[in-house]
Enzyme design. Structure first.
Site: not given
Ligand code: GRF
Length: 187
Positions: A13-15, A87, A89, A103, A105, A146
């Site tokens: 979940g860093s994003n 998963k 969608i 999304n 990627h 994707d």
């Molecule tokens: C990221 O590299 C994103 O591009 C990919 O999964 C990773 C998720 O990382 N789809 P985080 O859970 O947001 O840390």
């Protein structure tokens, strides 16, 4: 009117956290919900600290139109951001949110996409293929992994001595820098 986003995540979940921090205090965008398919995912800890409500779903619930609609309606969700959600969608969600699901990627699609191409698998394949560059892709989501229309890409160099972990670090940096801004521009 404020746009309410649900972030779907399966892992660290860093994003999700970065996006939530970016829009903190915004009067245009609110991260209203985090949807997670893995009860042990670290994103749930992050959500707790960020005071963002979470819903944990199982694969059957994800496929259940009424169930998903009731959650997304309850939180008045306008837009869905997939950030490390593993998963596929289901069609009912793609139809309910046309051009409103995106999304990220960790590669330059159409290269290194598709089922099974996530996280470390992607970076290992990039190093294995001796690519000189890789990057991130933000794209609309359709029923196939994707394959939706590409919205944004950013690149980084891969040096011959980079390991998959080195590539992962470079990708992480690109994601932190660009993903929230791409969401902002789109909304
Ligand atoms: C990221 O590299 C994103 O591009 C990919 O999964 C990773 C998720 O990382 N789809 P985080 O859970 O947001 O840390």
């Amino acid at each position: 009117m404020i746009q309410k986003i649900a972030i779907f995540a399966s892992g660290s979940g860093s994003n999700a956290e970065n996006i939530a921090q970016y829009f903190k205090g915004s009067d245009q965008v609110s991260i209203a919900l985090i949807v997670c398919d893995n009860p042990k995912a670290f994103v749930l800890e992050r959500a707790k600290k960020l005071n963002i409500p979470t819903v944990i779903i199982n694969p059957l619930q994800l496929k259940d139109t009424d169930y998903m609609q009731s959650i997304l309606n309850e939180y008045e969700i306008d837009f869905i951001v997939l950030a490390g959600f593993l998963k596929l969608i289901p069609t009912h969600l793609v139809k309910a949110y046309p051009d409103k699901i995106i999304n990220i990627h960790p590669a330059l699609l159409p290269k290194y996409g598709g089922k099974g191409m996530y996280g470390h698998h992607v970076h290992e394949a990039v190093v294995e293929a001796k690519e000189q560059e890789t990057g991130i892709t933000v794209h609309f989501v359709n029923e196939h992994y994707d394959e939706g229309q590409i919205i944004f890409q950013a690149k980084c160099q891969v040096s011959p001595k980079d390991t998959p972990d080195d590539v992962a670090d470079k990708i992480h940096e690109l994601e932190m820098e660009h993903f929230p801004k791409v969401i902002e521009d789109l909304i």
